[in-house]
Motif scaffolding. Structure first.
Motif: not given
Length: 196
Positions: A126-127, A151, A155, A158
């Motif tokens: 996800s980053s 993900i 998360q 976001k």
């Protein structure tokens, strides 16, 4: 072998026989991510089963072992492009494409990518998804669909907020604490008005 929806079997190269019912995807992950056993891989393959059509051009961003691009091609898409940052992943992807007798181009993410994909699948952390949102949006044609996975449920909100700048969220599927977010690329044309 791992069965997904009674339609597709992921068969490791060390398993001796193919299975007669369904699509057989032969896989040796090598040093790359993507053995087919992770919940996010299941979610993405289910998404491909539901969405791939024969004229589709598909982008698998963060292709790992090539499993999703190969699945898309075997399900029936017109063309698939796999992209990864890891040279070992590209080696594994190319080898797996040969094992499955499918023609797929695999390239490093630093190379120019000139595509307006009908479908994009990105099963990465996800980053990375957070940072790549504008890039992935630029590779998707208006009306095209993206599937985002890798993900965690915590998360999900976001990632949705970030991608809603370019996409309309149309669905979320979940498996074992992981999610796959599906979204349609909006037509973001600006109208310019001039005064007389």
């Amino acid at each position: 072998p791992i069965c997904i929806r009674d339609k597709l079997w992921i068969i490791p190269t060390w398993h001796s026989q193919e299975l007669k019912n369904g699509i057989n995807l032969i896989l040796d992950p090598g040093l790359a991510f993507g053995t087919g056993s992770h919940p996010t891989t299941h979610l993405c393959i289910e998404w491909l089963i539901d969405n791939v059509k024969k004229n589709n051009q598909i982008l698998d961003y963060g292709c790992g072992s090539g499993i999703l691009a190969i699945a898309a091609k075997k399900i029936g898409c017109k063309s698939a492009l796999g992209v990864d940052i890891d040279p070992q992943a590209l080696i594994a992807s190319k080898d797996n494409a040969k094992l499955n007798n499918v023609n797929i181009e695999f390239i490093e993410s630093s190379e120019p990518i000139e595509i307006k994909a009908d479908l994009i699948v990105a099963n990465i952390l996800s980053s990375a998804l957070s940072v790549l949102a504008p890039v992935l949006a630029s590779y998707c044609r208006p009306g095209g669909i993206i599937a985002l996975s890798g993900i965690l449920e915590t998360q999900e909100k976001k990632i949705k907020v970030i991608y809603q700048e370019w996409f309309d969220i149309i669905g979320v599927t979940k498996r074992e604490g992981w999610v796959c977010i599906s979204a349609v690329r909006r037509n973001n044309y600006c109208l310019l008005y001039t005064s007389d």
